[in-house]
Scaffold this active site. Structure first.
Site, PDB file in Angstrom:
ATOM      1  N   ARG A 198     -78.617  28.891 -36.433  1.00  0.00           N
ATOM      2  CA  ARG A 198     -77.754  29.918 -37.006  1.00  0.00           C
ATOM      3  C   ARG A 198     -78.588  31.074 -37.558  1.00  0.00           C
ATOM      4  NH1 ARG A 198     -73.930  25.391 -38.304  1.00  0.00           N
ATOM      5  NH2 ARG A 198     -75.199  24.718 -40.090  1.00  0.00           N
ATOM      6  N   PHE A 214     -65.809  27.236 -29.933  1.00  0.00           N
ATOM      7  CA  PHE A 214     -65.903  25.921 -30.585  1.00  0.00           C
ATOM      8  C   PHE A 214     -66.448  26.106 -32.011  1.00  0.00           C
ATOM      9  CE2 PHE A 214     -66.940  25.625 -26.061  1.00  0.00           C
ATOM     10  CZ  PHE A 214     -65.942  24.785 -25.588  1.00  0.00           C
ATOM     11  N   ASP A 236     -61.364  28.104 -31.743  1.00  0.00           N
ATOM     12  CA  ASP A 236     -61.384  26.639 -31.725  1.00  0.00           C
ATOM     13  C   ASP A 236     -59.979  26.155 -31.391  1.00  0.00           C
ATOM     14  OD1 ASP A 236     -63.597  24.476 -33.076  1.00  0.00           O
ATOM     15  OD2 ASP A 236     -61.558  23.744 -32.776  1.00  0.00           O
ATOM     16  N   SER A 237     -59.881  25.017 -30.723  1.00  0.00           N
ATOM     17  CA  SER A 237     -58.565  24.467 -30.367  1.00  0.00           C
ATOM     18  C   SER A 237     -57.889  23.782 -31.544  1.00  0.00           C
ATOM     19  CB  SER A 237     -58.700  23.472 -29.202  1.00  0.00           C
ATOM     20  OG  SER A 237     -59.539  22.391 -29.580  1.00  0.00           O
ATOM     21  N   ASP A 283     -71.054  26.199 -28.367  1.00  0.00           N
ATOM     22  CA  ASP A 283     -71.531  24.987 -29.054  1.00  0.00           C
ATOM     23  C   ASP A 283     -70.425  23.929 -29.011  1.00  0.00           C
ATOM     24  OD1 ASP A 283     -73.034  23.232 -30.564  1.00  0.00           O
ATOM     25  OD2 ASP A 283     -72.481  24.130 -32.488  1.00  0.00           O
ATOM     26  N   CYS A 323     -74.893  18.769 -27.392  1.00  0.00           N
ATOM     27  CA  CYS A 323     -75.257  17.779 -28.415  1.00  0.00           C
ATOM     28  C   CYS A 323     -75.048  16.356 -27.889  1.00  0.00           C
ATOM     29  CB  CYS A 323     -74.440  18.007 -29.691  1.00  0.00           C
ATOM     30  SG  CYS A 323     -72.654  17.796 -29.473  1.00  0.00           S
TER      31      CYS A 323
END
Length: 379
Positions: A198, A214, A236-237, A283, A323
């Site tokens: 970040r 995301f 984001d969902s 991400d 990830c």
């Protein structure tokens, strides 16, 4: 095991004592009776997670010593006792020779997560020694393992404070504030592992139009805003994630009109997006949680990155991550390479990213290297 790998797979066991129960501390010995190590027994492909290769008791002294070493590591890398940052990972499982245990610190609260039945059964002993080791740094311990323990163990575990109690959920990372949702949030409430990435993004954000896909709690978004971004869109969902992102942005930049959040599916949003963005962050959550899902996961990473390459403006910067532990650096890089080729864009690798130093990798346990990322310049 002679090379100190901390996992004993069930297929490698010659036999078990009949009265061993899940979560029990067991000795692992060779066929000839030679002591090899001691750890927690678990039903599944990983039968034993080794805590020590020495012949020592797993008692209060053991927990104290391991936690003290973990703290010393964080002090040596300058992440603990930093007035601008009270958010870091204190224990990273195998990376800190405590397989099955994760501890993240958020201000005066430590969030403890067990990934094995053995660690679950030791939670109170761990908490006692944690408070002792951390001294005045920690006043509360929140146990959050409902979703990480083997469901077949049927432990009936509920999340909650096992030491202290607090309603204060604002923590500090590199001088920026954020709410930690350790009650209902993913992982321990925040993705501590992206802190340094970040910061890197912040240095690329000035005068750029940023799209944070995301976004979860909006970490990349408010770093981009501090870096001088022209506009920042967070997607984001999850409606809860959008709520958290908006709350975190307002904590740091109240009333700032540069930010807007959208609750939407990532692929659909990218399909509709125009070419305004010249900095995009991808991400996503883990696309593959086991080896059987690897093929489809790599197709997913390729598809997602193709869309980003198609939409990003010339001269744009793409931060893209995986990830998934079962996705290797080469797997991921090849998926992104394929996406770049399909899009026909000229792409340069500027940085190869990974997890930060407070998520150390045990040199004998290469599987601990789970986070990988690329920063790309797109002509």
């Amino acid at each position: 095991m002679k090379r100190f790998h901390p996992w004993v797979f069930s297929g490698a066991l010659h036999h078990l004592d009949e009265d061993i129960r899940e979560g029990e501390t067991v000795n692992v010995v060779s066929a000839g009776g030679e002591y090899i190590g001691r750890g927690h027994f678990q039903i599944g492909s990983i039968a034993v997670r080794i805590l020590t290769f020495d012949d020592e008791e797993i008692d209060d002294g053991f927990w104290y010593d391991r936690l003290k070493v973990a703290l010393e590591v964080r002090k040596s890398i300058g992440i603990a006792d930093n007035p601008q940052n009270n958010t870091y990972r204190l224990v990273h499982g195998e990376g800190d020779n405590l397989p099955g245990l994760v501890i993240d610190c958020y201000g005066k609260t430590a969030v403890v997560q067990a990934h094995s039945v053995g660690m679950h059964e030791c939670r109170m002993a761990v908490a006692r020694q944690l408070v002792r080791v951390m001294d005045s740094r920690i006043e509360n311990v929140y146990y959050k393992s409902e979703t990480t323990l083997p469901y077949k163990a049927d432990l009936g575990q509920e999340n909650g404070f096992i030491f202290g109690n607090t309603d204060e959920n604002i923590a500090l990372e590199n001088g920026l504030k954020f709410h930690v949702d350790w009650l209902r949030g993913q992982k321990t409430g925040f993705f501590v592992d992206q802190r340094e990435n970040r910061s890197l993004l912040e240095s690329y954000s000035k005068d750029r139009s940023v799209l944070n896909m995301f976004c979860y709690t909006g970490g990349f978004s408010f770093y981009a805003m501090r870096g001088g971004a022209r506009l920042v869109h967070s997607v984001d969902s999850s409606a809860k994630a959008i709520e958290l992102t908006t709350s975190n942005v307002n904590l740091n930049f109240p009333g700032d009109k540069r930010h807007e959040a959208f609750c939407d599916d990532a692929f659909k949003f990218l399909d509709r997006a125009d070419d305004r963005y010249d900095l995009i962050i991808l991400d996503p959550p883990a696309f593959a949680k086991h080896r059987g899902a690897l093929h489809n996961a790599l197709k997913g990473y390729t598809r997602l990155n193709v869309k980003a390459f198609e939409k990003i403006r010339p001269g744009g910067i793409l931060f893209t991550f995986s990830c998934s532990q079962v996705v290797t650096k080469d797997n991921f890089r090849n998926a992104v390479f394929t996406a770049a080729a399909q899009s026909g864009r000229k792409v340069r690798i500027l940085h190869q990213l990974h997890q930060p130093a407070d998520h150390p990798i045990n040199i004998y346990h290469p599987e601990g290297e789970y986070l990988k990322g690329l920063v790309l310049y797109v002509e």
